[in-house]
Design a protein around this motif. Sequence first.
Motif, PDB file in Angstrom:
ATOM      1  N   LEU A  94       0.821  -1.208   0.000  1.00 27.98           N
ATOM      2  CA  LEU A  94       0.000   0.000   0.000  1.00 27.98           C
ATOM      3  C   LEU A  94       0.859   1.264   0.000  1.00 27.98           C
ATOM      4  CD1 LEU A  94      -2.727  -1.054   2.594  1.00 27.98           C
ATOM      5  CD2 LEU A  94      -3.081  -0.688   0.138  1.00 27.98           C
ATOM      6  N   LEU A  95       1.862   1.300   0.881  1.00 27.38           N
ATOM      7  CA  LEU A  95       2.683   2.506   1.021  1.00 27.38           C
ATOM      8  C   LEU A  95       3.550   2.749  -0.211  1.00 27.38           C
ATOM      9  CD1 LEU A  95       3.795   2.144   4.763  1.00 27.38           C
ATOM     10  CD2 LEU A  95       2.190   3.814   3.826  1.00 27.38           C
ATOM     11  N   GLU A  96       4.167   1.702  -0.730  1.00 30.51           N
ATOM     12  CA  GLU A  96       5.047   1.885  -1.886  1.00 30.51           C
ATOM     13  C   GLU A  96       4.239   2.157  -3.153  1.00 30.51           C
ATOM     14  OE1 GLU A  96       7.949  -1.201  -2.228  1.00 30.51           O
ATOM     15  OE2 GLU A  96       8.977  -0.582  -0.397  1.00 30.51           O
ATOM     16  N   LEU A 144      14.327   5.632  -2.593  1.00 30.77           N
ATOM     17  CA  LEU A 144      14.254   6.822  -3.438  1.00 30.77           C
ATOM     18  C   LEU A 144      12.810   7.127  -3.848  1.00 30.77           C
ATOM     19  CD1 LEU A 144      17.376   6.367  -5.745  1.00 30.77           C
ATOM     20  CD2 LEU A 144      16.886   8.374  -4.327  1.00 30.77           C
ATOM     21  N   ILE A 145      12.039   6.103  -4.113  1.00 27.69           N
ATOM     22  CA  ILE A 145      10.643   6.310  -4.499  1.00 27.69           C
ATOM     23  C   ILE A 145       9.854   6.895  -3.332  1.00 27.69           C
ATOM     24  CG2 ILE A 145       8.483   5.116  -5.075  1.00 27.69           C
ATOM     25  CD1 ILE A 145      10.097   3.365  -6.972  1.00 27.69           C
ATOM     26  N   VAL A 146      10.102   6.367  -2.135  1.00 31.09           N
ATOM     27  CA  VAL A 146       9.392   6.881  -0.958  1.00 31.09           C
ATOM     28  C   VAL A 146       9.806   8.323  -0.668  1.00 31.09           C
ATOM     29  CG1 VAL A 146       9.132   6.610   1.537  1.00 31.09           C
ATOM     30  CG2 VAL A 146       8.977   4.611   0.046  1.00 31.09           C
ATOM     31  N   VAL A 147      11.094   8.611  -0.729  1.00 38.10           N
ATOM     32  CA  VAL A 147      11.567   9.984  -0.511  1.00 38.10           C
ATOM     33  C   VAL A 147      11.015  10.907  -1.594  1.00 38.10           C
ATOM     34  CG1 VAL A 147      13.609  11.468  -0.478  1.00 38.10           C
ATOM     35  CG2 VAL A 147      13.646   9.280   0.730  1.00 38.10           C
ATOM     36  N   ASN A 151       6.166  13.036   0.952  1.00 40.52           N
ATOM     37  CA  ASN A 151       5.083  12.982   1.930  1.00 40.52           C
ATOM     38  C   ASN A 151       5.687  12.483   3.239  1.00 40.52           C
ATOM     39  OD1 ASN A 151       2.904  11.793   3.571  1.00 40.52           O
ATOM     40  ND2 ASN A 151       1.592  12.247   1.819  1.00 40.52           N
ATOM     41  N   THR A 152       5.874  13.386   4.190  1.00 43.30           N
ATOM     42  CA  THR A 152       6.599  13.039   5.410  1.00 43.30           C
ATOM     43  C   THR A 152       5.857  11.997   6.249  1.00 43.30           C
ATOM     44  OG1 THR A 152       5.615  14.944   6.545  1.00 43.30           O
ATOM     45  CG2 THR A 152       7.789  15.249   5.546  1.00 43.30           C
ATOM     46  N   LYS A 153       4.538  12.023   6.252  1.00 47.11           N
ATOM     47  CA  LYS A 153       3.770  11.044   7.028  1.00 47.11           C
ATOM     48  C   LYS A 153       3.926   9.649   6.433  1.00 47.11           C
ATOM     49  CE  LYS A 153       2.128  14.096   9.852  1.00 47.11           C
ATOM     50  NZ  LYS A 153       2.682  14.198  11.224  1.00 47.11           N
ATOM     51  N   THR A 160       9.192   2.921   9.812  1.00 42.55           N
ATOM     52  CA  THR A 160       8.827   2.041  10.923  1.00 42.55           C
ATOM     53  C   THR A 160       8.535   0.636  10.410  1.00 42.55           C
ATOM     54  OG1 THR A 160       7.879   3.886  12.178  1.00 42.55           O
ATOM     55  CG2 THR A 160       7.164   1.669  12.792  1.00 42.55           C
ATOM     56  N   LEU A 161       7.819   0.557   9.304  1.00 41.39           N
ATOM     57  CA  LEU A 161       7.480  -0.735   8.706  1.00 41.39           C
ATOM     58  C   LEU A 161       8.727  -1.498   8.290  1.00 41.39           C
ATOM     59  CD1 LEU A 161       5.242  -2.615   7.444  1.00 41.39           C
ATOM     60  CD2 LEU A 161       5.621  -1.338   5.327  1.00 41.39           C
ATOM     61  N   MET A 162       9.671  -0.818   7.650  1.00 41.70           N
ATOM     62  CA  MET A 162      10.880  -1.480   7.165  1.00 41.70           C
ATOM     63  C   MET A 162      11.733  -1.973   8.330  1.00 41.70           C
ATOM     64  SD  MET A 162      10.608  -1.647   3.939  1.00 41.70           S
ATOM     65  CE  MET A 162      12.208  -1.883   3.173  1.00 41.70           C
ATOM     66  N   ASN A 163      11.734  -1.224   9.423  1.00 40.46           N
ATOM     67  CA  ASN A 163      12.446  -1.698  10.616  1.00 40.46           C
ATOM     68  C   ASN A 163      11.811  -2.968  11.150  1.00 40.46           C
ATOM     69  OD1 ASN A 163      14.256   0.408  10.529  1.00 40.46           O
ATOM     70  ND2 ASN A 163      13.222   1.631  12.085  1.00 40.46           N
TER      71      ASN A 163
END
Length: 235
Positions: A94-96, A144-147, A151-153, A160-163
Motif C-alpha cells: 500500500l505505502l510503496e 528513493l521512491i518513498v523519498v 510525503n513526510t507522514k 517504521t514498517l521497514m524496521n
Amino acid sequence: MQQPRARKPLQQTSMQARVAEELRQMIITGELPPRSSLSEMALSETFGVSRTPIREALKQLQIEGLVEVRPRVGTFVAVPSRREITELFQMKELLEGAAARLLAFRGNVPELGRLEENMRAADEAVRAGDAEEYARLVHDFHDLIVVGADNTKLEAHYRTLMNQLAYARLVRTSLAQPGRLSESDHEHHRVLDLIAAKDGDGAERVMREHVRRSHQALMAGMDERRRQERDLSEG
C-alpha cells in the motif's frame, strides 16, 4: 506558577537513542540474527554504558517489534511469524504503491535522475550475478521512491514498517530464488518507466504487483529453508 515536569537528563536520553539506533541496525542487517539472546549485562559491556540506557533501548525496540521479551526467560531478537510478515508486506504494498503514484505526479524531480542511475548499476549487478550488490540497490530504489513522494507522514510510516520487517535480511532470501534477480530488475524498470511517463495509476499498480511478487518469492525461500533444516535434522 506551575513548574514544568521533570525530564530525563539529556545526556542519558541521547545515550539511550544512540544505543537503540545501533542495536536496531545490528538487527536489521542480521549482525544480530533472529532468536539471538540480548543480555543487558553483555550489551552494557559492549557499548561501554550502564544497564539503564540498554534497558530503555530494548523497551523501545520491543515497541517497534524488533525485540521479544519473555518473562523469566530473557530478551531476544524477534522472529516475525508468517502471518506478521504477510501483514507487513500488505502494508508495504500500500505505502510503496502510493509513493510511486505521488512521485509520478511530481514530474521531473531530482529523485528521477537518481533512480535512473540506480537502474544502471542494478542492471550491471544482475549481469554480474552479484546478488549482494543488487540487494543493496533494491533497498536504495524503494527508498528513493518513498523519498521522492515528498510525503513526510508516508515516509515515517514506511521507515517504521521497514524496521519491523528487518527487510535487509528478507530481501536476500527473496532474491535467492531462481530467476528472481532478473525478474526483480525488470519489474523495477517497468515501475520507473511509468513514473517517468507521469502515469500515476500505472506506477501504483505495477509497484504493488512488484511487492506482491517479492513477497511470494520470500515465502517460497522460507519454505525451502525450512525443508532443508528439517532434512538435516532428520538425517
